[in-house]
Write a protein that holds these residues in place. Structure first.
Motif, PDB file in Angstrom:
ATOM      1  N   ALA A  91      35.281  26.255  45.189  1.00 48.60           N
ATOM      2  CA  ALA A  91      33.836  26.370  44.967  1.00 48.60           C
ATOM      3  C   ALA A  91      33.271  27.451  45.899  1.00 48.60           C
ATOM      4  O   ALA A  91      33.229  27.273  47.108  1.00 48.60           O
ATOM      5  N   THR A  92      32.874  28.569  45.332  1.00 44.78           N
ATOM      6  CA  THR A  92      32.326  29.670  46.132  1.00 44.78           C
ATOM      7  C   THR A  92      30.958  29.290  46.690  1.00 44.78           C
ATOM      8  O   THR A  92      30.138  28.703  45.993  1.00 44.78           O
ATOM      9  N   VAL A  93      30.747  29.623  47.948  1.00 44.48           N
ATOM     10  CA  VAL A  93      29.427  29.466  48.558  1.00 44.48           C
ATOM     11  C   VAL A  93      28.971  30.813  49.089  1.00 44.48           C
ATOM     12  O   VAL A  93      29.780  31.706  49.366  1.00 44.48           O
ATOM     13  N   ARG A  94      27.662  30.947  49.208  1.00 38.91           N
ATOM     14  CA  ARG A  94      27.064  32.138  49.809  1.00 38.91           C
ATOM     15  C   ARG A  94      26.552  31.744  51.178  1.00 38.91           C
ATOM     16  O   ARG A  94      25.767  30.815  51.310  1.00 38.91           O
ATOM     17  N   ALA A  95      27.028  32.443  52.195  1.00 40.84           N
ATOM     18  CA  ALA A  95      26.551  32.233  53.563  1.00 40.84           C
ATOM     19  C   ALA A  95      25.411  33.217  53.804  1.00 40.84           C
ATOM     20  O   ALA A  95      25.519  34.396  53.477  1.00 40.84           O
ATOM     21  N   VAL A  96      24.319  32.716  54.380  1.00 44.23           N
ATOM     22  CA  VAL A  96      23.151  33.533  54.675  1.00 44.23           C
ATOM     23  C   VAL A  96      22.752  33.269  56.119  1.00 44.23           C
ATOM     24  O   VAL A  96      22.641  32.108  56.525  1.00 44.23           O
ATOM     25  N   GLY A  97      22.544  34.345  56.893  1.00 38.78           N
ATOM     26  CA  GLY A  97      22.165  34.192  58.289  1.00 38.78           C
ATOM     27  C   GLY A  97      20.992  35.065  58.650  1.00 38.78           C
ATOM     28  O   GLY A  97      20.773  36.115  58.037  1.00 38.78           O
ATOM     29  N   GLN A  98      20.261  34.615  59.672  1.00 35.78           N
ATOM     30  CA  GLN A  98      19.063  35.334  60.092  1.00 35.78           C
ATOM     31  C   GLN A  98      18.798  35.069  61.569  1.00 35.78           C
ATOM     32  O   GLN A  98      18.928  33.934  62.033  1.00 35.78           O
ATOM     33  N   PHE A 108      19.942  34.882  72.041  1.00 32.52           N
ATOM     34  CA  PHE A 108      19.490  35.026  70.660  1.00 32.52           C
ATOM     35  C   PHE A 108      19.604  33.656  69.982  1.00 32.52           C
ATOM     36  O   PHE A 108      20.573  32.934  70.202  1.00 32.52           O
ATOM     37  N   GLU A 109      18.628  33.351  69.152  1.00 36.97           N
ATOM     38  CA  GLU A 109      18.684  32.125  68.361  1.00 36.97           C
ATOM     39  C   GLU A 109      18.717  32.515  66.889  1.00 36.97           C
ATOM     40  O   GLU A 109      17.938  33.364  66.444  1.00 36.97           O
ATOM     41  N   ALA A 110      19.634  31.891  66.167  1.00 33.95           N
ATOM     42  CA  ALA A 110      19.827  32.244  64.757  1.00 33.95           C
ATOM     43  C   ALA A 110      19.945  30.984  63.917  1.00 33.95           C
ATOM     44  O   ALA A 110      20.186  29.891  64.433  1.00 33.95           O
ATOM     45  N   LYS A 111      19.783  31.184  62.595  1.00 35.47           N
ATOM     46  CA  LYS A 111      20.006  30.088  61.667  1.00 35.47           C
ATOM     47  C   LYS A 111      20.878  30.587  60.529  1.00 35.47           C
ATOM     48  O   LYS A 111      20.883  31.778  60.209  1.00 35.47           O
ATOM     49  N   GLY A 112      21.623  29.671  59.934  1.00 30.19           N
ATOM     50  CA  GLY A 112      22.489  30.018  58.826  1.00 30.19           C
ATOM     51  C   GLY A 112      22.550  28.901  57.805  1.00 30.19           C
ATOM     52  O   GLY A 112      22.282  27.740  58.124  1.00 30.19           O
ATOM     53  N   GLU A 113      22.887  29.270  56.589  1.00 30.23           N
ATOM     54  CA  GLU A 113      23.033  28.298  55.511  1.00 30.23           C
ATOM     55  C   GLU A 113      24.220  28.664  54.644  1.00 30.23           C
ATOM     56  O   GLU A 113      24.531  29.841  54.475  1.00 30.23           O
ATOM     57  N   LEU A 114      24.840  27.647  54.077  1.00 32.87           N
ATOM     58  CA  LEU A 114      25.829  27.827  53.017  1.00 32.87           C
ATOM     59  C   LEU A 114      25.208  27.250  51.752  1.00 32.87           C
ATOM     60  O   LEU A 114      24.792  26.085  51.727  1.00 32.87           O
ATOM     61  N   LEU A 115      25.144  28.092  50.718  1.00 33.34           N
ATOM     62  CA  LEU A 115      24.517  27.705  49.453  1.00 33.34           C
ATOM     63  C   LEU A 115      25.543  27.743  48.327  1.00 33.34           C
ATOM     64  O   LEU A 115      26.333  28.689  48.233  1.00 33.34           O
ATOM     65  N   SER A 116      25.491  26.735  47.477  1.00 33.88           N
ATOM     66  CA  SER A 116      26.390  26.702  46.316  1.00 33.88           C
ATOM     67  C   SER A 116      25.976  27.787  45.332  1.00 33.88           C
ATOM     68  O   SER A 116      24.923  28.409  45.472  1.00 33.88           O
TER      69      SER A 116
END
Length: 153
Positions: A91-98, A108-116
């Motif tokens: 199952a491919t996911v898209r990782a997004v970071g900011q 530095f403070e960052a956030k990330g998500e893995l989305l289906s």
């Protein structure tokens, strides 16, 4: 989106690491993203991708988000991950970071998500990152493949 460089040896993005994830990152200058297709070798328990690998992908996307915005690479000082739903191999996911906050180039403070593929949240993370000293960053740059100098200008 502009492609970001990768390395020879990194577990997450290294092209020469036979056990690595071989992630490839791109950015619009603010957000960094990558696709991750886990395989059966990434299972932790019963057809579920190991949480440590999910954490690794989130950490890596956040490191690159920090680098793009600050022009400095950083080590993770603190990582918090929230697992929302199981991720299955294949199952491919898209990782997004900011980057969320740059505290005077000291942390530095960052956030990330893995989305289906349907946009559902699989996991999310936040992290605090400490910039790498310039001398060490120059040494690390020797491992890069591709044009990396624009990232660090």
């Amino acid at each position: 989106m502009k492609k970001l460089p990768h390395t020879h040896s990194c577990f997450a993005c290294g092209e020469s690491n036979p056990n690595g994830l071989k992630l490839r990152f791109e950015t619009d200058g603010q957000i960094v993203q990558a696709r991750f297709l886990p395989g059966p070798e990434h299972i932790g328990f019963r057809n579920t991708v190991h949480g440590g690998l999910i954490s690794t992908v989130l950490d890596e996307i956040m490191v690159w988000a920090c680098a793009v915005q600050t022009k400095k690479f950083a080590y993770c000082a603190e990582l918090t991950v929230r697992f929302i739903q199981p991720l299955c191999p294949g199952a491919t996911v898209r990782a997004v970071g900011q980057l969320v906050t740059n505290r005077k180039n000291r942390i530095f403070e960052a956030k990330g998500e893995l989305l289906s593929e349907t946009g559902q949240l699989v996991a999310s993370g936040t992290g605090k990152y400490l910039p790498i000293k310039d001398a060490l960053a120059a040494e690390m740059a020797a491992d890069f493949v591709g044009d990396y100098e624009w990232v660090l200008r």
